[in-house]
Write a protein that holds these residues in place. Structure first.
Motif, short mmCIF file in Angstrom:
data_model
loop_
_atom_site.label_atom_id
_atom_site.label_comp_id
_atom_site.label_asym_id
_atom_site.label_seq_id
_atom_site.Cartn_x
_atom_site.Cartn_y
_atom_site.Cartn_z
N ALA A 1 5.46 -3.50 -2.67
CA ALA A 1 6.50 -4.48 -2.00
C ALA A 1 6.37 -3.75 -1.01
O ALA A 1 6.43 -4.80 0.45
N LEU A 2 6.31 -2.24 -0.74
CA LEU A 2 6.56 -1.77 -0.02
C LEU A 2 4.98 -2.00 1.06
O LEU A 2 5.52 -2.17 2.67
N VAL A 3 4.35 -1.96 0.40
CA VAL A 3 2.96 -1.44 1.21
C VAL A 3 2.48 -3.17 1.81
O VAL A 3 2.13 -3.40 2.42
N ASP A 4 3.35 -4.47 1.34
CA ASP A 4 2.88 -5.12 2.04
C ASP A 4 3.54 -5.64 2.92
O ASP A 4 2.94 -6.17 3.46
N ASN A 5 4.75 -5.46 2.29
CA ASN A 5 5.91 -5.93 3.66
C ASN A 5 5.04 -4.74 4.80
O ASN A 5 5.50 -5.38 6.18
N HIS A 6 4.48 -4.44 4.82
CA HIS A 6 4.11 -2.97 6.10
C HIS A 6 2.80 -4.08 6.63
O HIS A 6 1.84 -3.18 6.93
N GLY A 7 1.93 -5.34 5.49
CA GLY A 7 0.95 -5.74 5.99
C GLY A 7 -0.58 -5.46 5.66
O GLY A 7 -1.31 -5.00 5.93
N GLY A 8 -0.09 -3.69 4.63
CA GLY A 8 -1.17 -2.89 3.87
C GLY A 8 -0.98 -1.74 4.97
O GLY A 8 -1.34 -1.18 4.05
N TYR A 9 -0.58 -1.85 5.34
CA TYR A 9 -0.62 -0.59 6.79
C TYR A 9 0.51 0.65 6.12
O TYR A 9 1.44 0.99 7.27
N ASN A 10 0.57 1.50 5.28
CA ASN A 10 1.24 1.95 4.16
C ASN A 10 1.15 3.03 3.29
O ASN A 10 -0.27 2.97 2.98
N MET B 1 -3.96 -10.92 16.79
CA MET B 1 -3.45 -10.73 15.84
C MET B 1 -3.72 -10.73 14.87
O MET B 1 -4.72 -11.74 13.75
N ASP B 2 -4.33 -9.60 14.59
CA ASP B 2 -4.80 -8.85 12.73
C ASP B 2 -5.59 -10.12 12.12
O ASP B 2 -5.97 -10.59 11.04
N PRO B 3 -7.01 -10.22 13.39
CA PRO B 3 -8.52 -10.87 12.71
C PRO B 3 -8.74 -10.25 11.13
O PRO B 3 -8.65 -9.06 11.16
N PRO B 4 -9.02 -10.68 10.22
CA PRO B 4 -9.73 -10.32 8.30
C PRO B 4 -10.41 -9.02 9.10
O PRO B 4 -10.68 -7.95 8.40
N GLU B 5 -11.06 -9.05 9.70
CA GLU B 5 -12.88 -8.12 9.82
C GLU B 5 -11.91 -6.74 10.12
O GLU B 5 -12.59 -5.45 10.16
N TRP B 6 -10.58 -6.97 10.72
CA TRP B 6 -9.82 -5.86 11.25
C TRP B 6 -8.91 -4.91 10.17
O TRP B 6 -8.17 -4.43 10.66
N GLN B 7 -8.22 -5.85 8.98
CA GLN B 7 -7.65 -5.14 8.34
C GLN B 7 -7.46 -4.04 7.47
O GLN B 7 -8.20 -4.43 6.69
N LYS B 8 -8.19 -3.46 8.40
CA LYS B 8 -8.36 -1.59 7.05
C LYS B 8 -7.75 -1.04 8.30
O LYS B 8 -7.26 -0.69 9.50
N PHE B 9 -7.45 0.54 7.50
CA PHE B 9 -7.40 2.06 8.26
C PHE B 9 -8.40 1.93 9.29
O PHE B 9 -9.66 2.32 8.74
N VAL B 10 -7.95 2.61 10.28
CA VAL B 10 -9.23 3.05 10.95
C VAL B 10 -8.92 4.41 10.93
O VAL B 10 -7.71 4.71 10.92
N THR B 11 -9.98 5.00 10.51
CA THR B 11 -9.65 6.91 10.47
C THR B 11 -10.20 7.32 11.61
O THR B 11 -11.26 7.15 12.51
N ILE B 12 -9.45 8.90 11.92
CA ILE B 12 -10.48 9.80 12.85
C ILE B 12 -10.30 10.73 12.72
O ILE B 12 -9.53 10.79 12.34
N ARG B 13 -11.05 11.17 13.17
CA ARG B 13 -10.92 13.01 13.10
C ARG B 13 -11.72 14.05 13.91
O ARG B 13 -12.32 13.30 15.03
N GLN B 14 -11.90 14.73 13.99
CA GLN B 14 -12.52 16.02 15.42
C GLN B 14 -14.09 16.80 14.71
O GLN B 14 -13.06 17.26 13.25
#
Lengths: 112, 672
Positions: B97-106, B626-639
Motif C-alpha cells: 500500500a505504501l509503495v502504491d501510494n507513491h506510484g511505486g516510487y518508494n 505525465m507518467d507515460p508507461p515507458e518511464w514508470q521506472k527508477f532512473v539511477t545514476i552514479r559516477q
C-alpha cells in the motif's frame, strides 16, 4: 548612556538572539556547549564562566542545551520577536501573545 | 578590508583566540570492524546492533549524539505492523500500500523492514529505557489506548498503524546503550569522504572514511571492514537564510547531506534524486508543529474560524464528517488509511484507497465567504484525552516542540481554555496543508523547492541494505526512501547487523596514502584564503543557480545551464572559497557537498528522466505527458571517473517483500 565604550562592530549575523543564559545561575560547566549539534557555543576563555553564543545564525532552537543543563533556569531558548505566536481565550475572545504586556499567569502543567 | 582581515591584523589586541587547540592536518587514525557515519537515529541503532554482534564499532558524528539527526525526541512511532497488539494487517499488504501510494516510487525493502521489525525494535528500545507505554494511566479509557498493553495509537484508531510514544526518552536510552557497549564515539567530526579500493575491473569497495574535527581542524582517518551510511538527506539546495532565524526548515542546519556527496564521489548508485517538492512554509519554531493545525502532530484537532465556526472535515471522497470520532476511522468500505510522515508524495495525496480524513480546503471556503480568517486550533472543544495527547504528549515529546510547549505555557497558554492561532491558510505544500497553493503565495517563487521531505531519493540498496559498493551499507535517511524515526531505527538496526556479519568474513583494509593525501589537500584548501568567498556567499550562489535552472519547470536547455553554472561555482570553490577557523572550514566543506548534491547528483538525475511525473513532482517542459508507461521506472545514476552512468530499476523495488525478506535472512542466527 555612556560616551565611552563605543566600539565598531558589524551587524548581528541573525535576526535573533536564540539563547539566553543567566550568569547568576550558570556555573560554566559547558554541558550545553558540548551537546549543541550545531556547535553554536564556544566555551568562555575564562574557565567556569558563561559560554559565548557565537554562531547565533546557526541555532535552530532544538533545545538539548536546555535539556542537558543541570541548573534550573540557567539557560532558556529566547524565541525571536517574529515568532511571538498569539492565541485566543475561548470564553472571552481576548487575544494573548507570547511576550505581551501584562501577560496571564504561567500555566505550570508539565508535558504528559 | 573585511572585518575578518581586521580581526586577523589586530589579533593579540582585542580579538579573541580560537578556544580549541588548532590541529590542522594532524591525523588521528581509527581502525574498526564497522564504521557508522552519522549519529542520528539510524546511526545509533546501526552501531548498537553491530556492537551487539560482537563487532568493534566506531561512530562518526558532526554534532553530538544526543542532539543530532532527529534531535532529542519523537512523537510518532509509525508503521510498525507485525506483532503489534490488535493489528490485523500484514506487513506485506501494508508495504504494498505504501509503495502504491507513491506510484511505486518508494523503497519497498526498507518499508517492509520497518513494518516487519518495527515493533520488535520498539520493544528493544523499551528494554534500553525508552518509554513506550502509558504506565501512569494518564490516558486510561481513551479511545486510542490499548487497555491491556497500555500502548497508545494515533490517526486510524481501528488499524493502529502509528503509535504515540514518549520520544524524549529515546535518544538518551540509545546513547547509554552505545556507551555501555563500548562503541567508539567520535563527536564533532564531520565526514569529508569515503576511502575506496578497486576490486577488479568495475567494482569498488569502501574501506573507511575521512573526517574533519569541526573544533580543532584535525583530520580523522577511519579504516573499517564495513561502513554504514546513516547520514542526512541533502538540504539547503534551493534556499537557505539565516536571517529567517532557525533556518526555517524541518531539518537541522548541521545535517547537510555530506554523506550523499561522499557516497557520490565514491561511485554509489542513486535513484529518485530528480524528485523535489515545493518548499513548505515555516512560520515559527518547528512549524507547522508549533502552531495549531490538524495534520501530523496535531491530528485530529478541530479548527475554527474567526467566529468560532468549525472548518469541516471530509473523507477521501469529500463527504463531510459529522462526528469527531469519524476523523480516526477509515471511510465506509475503506480497509485502512495511511497517515504519517511520508504518507504519500505530498502535496500529491496518494491513491484514493489510502486517503484519510482531512480538513476541507481552506482556500475554497475563504473564497466562498463561508469562513472568516484567522483560524484557530480549538483545543478546548476536544475530548480531554485527545487534547492532552496533542498538546501534552505529542507537542511535549517531539524534540523541538517540547520547548515550544514550555514557551507557550510559560507565557500563560492553557489548552483547556485557549485556542492557538492556526496558520493553516499559509502552510500549504510541504506535505502538511490542505492549501497547496498557500506556500507558493507566501514564498512567491515556486522554484524554491526541497528534496528532503518524506520518501526521498538516495542510494539504492539491496536486501542486505548494501549499496552497489562492497562494504558500504546504508540506513535511515542515508538511503533511497529516507523517511521517519522508526524507519531510521529499524533499518539502522538491520543494516548494522548485516555490516557486522560482512565484517566478520572480510579481510583487513587500509586506505591508500595517495587517496588520503588528495583528500587532505581538498579539505584544507579554503584555509589558504582569508578574504575570499565565504560559505554563505557560495551557498546563495548555489541556491540561485538551482532556482533558476532546476526549479519547478525543467528542460534540457535549463538543466544544461545548471551544469555550466555549476562549473563556474566549482571554479569558485577551487580558487576563491575561504575559511578562517575549523567551524568555518566545516561549513565551507558542507557547502561544497551541497554543490555536489545539487549540480552533480540532482541535475544529472533530472536530465536522465525525459518525462514528467506527478508522483515525483517532476515537470519537464518538453515532455508534458505525465507518467507515460515507458518511464514508470527508477532512473539511477552514479559516477565513474567523473562520468555520469545511467541505469534503471523497475518500480515496486523489493517485491514480493516477505519472500525476499525471508530469503535474505540467514538460516540460523549467527552468534556474537
Amino acid at each position: 548612556m555612556s560616551e565611552e565604550n563605543v566600539y565598531l562592530s558589524p551587524n548581528p549575523a541573525s535576526a535573533a538572539r536564540p539563547i539566553a543564559i543567566d550568569p547568576e545561575k550558570c556555573t560554566g560547566c559547558n554541558l550545553c556547549v558540548n551537546v549543541c549539534p550545531a556547535d553554536v557555543f564556544v566555551p568562555n576563555p575564562e574557565a567556569g564562566r558563561v559560554p559565548l553564543v557565537l554562531f547565533v545564525d546557526e541555532c535552530w532552537y532544538c533545545g538539548p542545551c536546555v535539556d542537558e543543563c543541570p541548573h534550573a533556569g540557567a539557560i532558556r531558548l529566547n524565541y525571536p520577536v517574529m515568532w511571538r505566536v498569539p492565541w485566543k481565550r475561548k470564553e472571552t475572545g481576548q487575544h494573548y501573545w507570547v511576550g505581551m504586556k501584562n501577560p496571564p499567569p504561567p500555566n505550570d502543567t508539565p508535558p504528559a | 578590508m573585511s572585518w575578518g582581515t581586521w580581526i586577523d591584523l589586530n589579533a593579540g589586541n582585542d580579538a579573541m583566540k580560537w578556544p580549541y587547540p588548532i590541529r590542522y592536518g594532524q591525523e588521528d587514525a581509527v581502525d574498526v570492524d564497522v564504521l557508522v557515519l552519522g549519529g542520528g537515529i539510524a546511526g545509533c541503532w546501526a552501531a548498537i546492533s553491530a556492537a551487539e554482534q560482537g563487532a568493534k564499532v566506531a561512530i562518526l558524528e558532526r554534532g553530538s549524539i544526543l542532539g543530532s539527526g532527529a534531535g532529542t525526541g519523537c512523537d510518532h512511532w509509525q508503521w510498525a505492523i507485525t506483532d503489534v497488539p490488535g493489528v490485523s494487517l500484514s506487513a506485506e499488504d501494508f508495504t504494498q500500500a505504501l509503495v502504491d501510494n507513491h506510484g511505486g516510487y518508494n523503497n519497498g525493502i526498507s518499508r517492509y523492514i520497518q513494518a516487519r521489525d518495527g515493533y520488535e525494535t520498539l520493544l528493544e528500545l523499551e528494554e534500553m529505557g525508552g518509554k513506550v507505554r502509558d504506565t501512569e494511566d494518564t490516558f486510561k479509557g481513551a479511545e486510542f489506548r490499548d487497555e491491556q498493553t497500555k500502548l497508545l495509537f494515533a490517526y486510524d484508531y481501528e488499524n493502529r498503524i502509528v503509535m504515540r510514544v514518549w520520544g524524549m526518552t529515546f535518544k538518551r536510552a540509545l546513547r547509554s546503550r552505545l556507551r555501555r557497549l563500548g562503541v567508539d564515539i567520535h563527536e564533532r567530526v564531520a565526514l569529508t569522504g569515503l576511502l575506496t579500493e578497486r576490486r577488479g575491473e568495475d567494482a569498488t569497495a569502501v574501506v573507511g572514511a575521512t573526517g574533519l574535527n569541526v573544533r580543532t581542524g584535525a583530520f580523522n582517518v577511519f579504516t573499517a571492514k564495513a561502513t554504514v551510511l546513516c547520514a542526512a538527506r541533502p538540504q539547503r539546495i534551493w534556499t537557505y537564510s539565516t536571517e529567517l532565524a532557525g533556518s526555517c526548515d524541518l531539518r537541522m542546519p548541521g545535517a547537510m547531506g555530506g554523506g550523499y556527496a561522499a557516497a557520490w564521489r565514491a561511485g554509489t548508485e542513486f535513484a529518485m534524486m530528480e524528485k523535489s517538492i515545493p518548499a513548505g512554509l515555516s512560520i515559527n519554531p518547528s512549524a507547522p508543529h508549533g502552531s495549531g493545525h490538524p495534520s501530523n502532530t496535531w491530528y485530529p484537532c478541530t479548527i475554527v474560524d474567526a467566529n468560532g465556526k468549525e472548518v469541516p472535515w471530509v473523507d477521501r471522497d469529500g463527504h463531510t464528517l459529522e462526528t469527531f470520532e469519524e476523523r480516526c476511522r477509515p471511510a465506509p468500505g475503506q480497509r485502512f488509511f495511511i497517515k504519517g510522515g511520508g504518507q504519500s508524495s505530498l502535496p500529491h495525496q496518494g491513491l484514493r484507497d489510502y486517503q484519510g480524513p482531512r480538513l476541507t480546503n481552506v482556500d475554497t471556503l475563504v473564497e466562498k465567504g463561508e469562513i472568516e480568517l484567522p483560524l484557530y486550533a480549538d483545543l478546548p472543544s476536544l475530548p480531554a484525552h485527545e487534547r492532552r495527547a496533542i498538546f501534552g504528549l505529542m507537542v511535549g515529546q517531539e524534540a523541538k516542540t517540547k520547548h515550544t510547549y514550555a514557551n507557550y505555557t510559560h507565557a500563560g497558554f492553557d489548552p483547556d481554555r485557549d485556542m492557538l492561532l492556526s496558520y493553516q491558510q499559509l502552510i500549504g505544500g510541504g506535505g502538511y496543508g490542505t492549501s497547496a497553493e498557500g506556500a507558493k503565495t507566501v514564498l512567491g517563487f515556486p522554484s524554491i523547492r526541497n528534496a528532503h521531505s518524506g520518501t526521498t531519493g538516495g542510494p539504492v540498496v539491496d536486501w542486505n541494505l548494501r549499496t552497489n559498493l562492497e562494504g558500504l551499507y546504508a540506513a535511515g535517511d542515508g538511503m533511497l526512501g529516507g523517511n521517519d524515526h522508526s524507519h531510521a531505527a529499524t533499518t539502522g538496526r538491520y543494516a548494522g547487523r548485516r555490516a557486522a556479519w560482512f565484517a566478520r568474513q572480510a579481510t583487513a583494509r587500509s586506505g591508500s596514502r595517495e587517496q588520503i593525501e588528495a583528500e587532505k589537500r581538498r579539505v584544507y584548501s579554503p584555509l589558504q584564503r582569508k578574504d575570499g568567498v565565504h560559505w554563505k556567499e557560495l551557498l546563495a550562489g548555489i541556491n540561485k543557480t538551482m532556482q533558476a535552472y532546476c526549479g519547478a519547470v525543467k528542460s534540457e536547455g535549463l538543466l544544461r545551464m545548471a551544469l555550466e553554472a555549476g562549473e563556474d561555482l566549482k571554479h569558485v570553490v577551487d580558487t576563491e572559497l575561504a575559511a578562517v577557523n575549523p567551524h568555518d572550514l566545516a561549513n565551507a566543506l558542507s557547502v561544497v557537498d551541497i554543490l555536489t548534491a545539487g549540480i552533480d547528483i540532482i541535475v544529472p538525475a533530472c536530465l536522465a528522466r525525459r518525462a514528467s511525473s506527478a508522483f515525483l513532482h517532476f515537470s519537464r517542459a518538453e515532455y508534458p505527458a505525465m507518467d507515460p508507461p515507458e518511464w514508470q521506472k527508477f532512473v539511477t545514476i552514479r559516477q565513474e571517473g567523473g562520468v555520469v552512468k545511467q541505469g534503471e530499476r523497475p518500480l515496486n523495488l523489493g517485491a514480493p517483500f516477505e519472500e525476499n525478506y525471508l530469503a535474505h535472512r540467514p538460516a540460523a542466527p549467527i552468534g556474537a
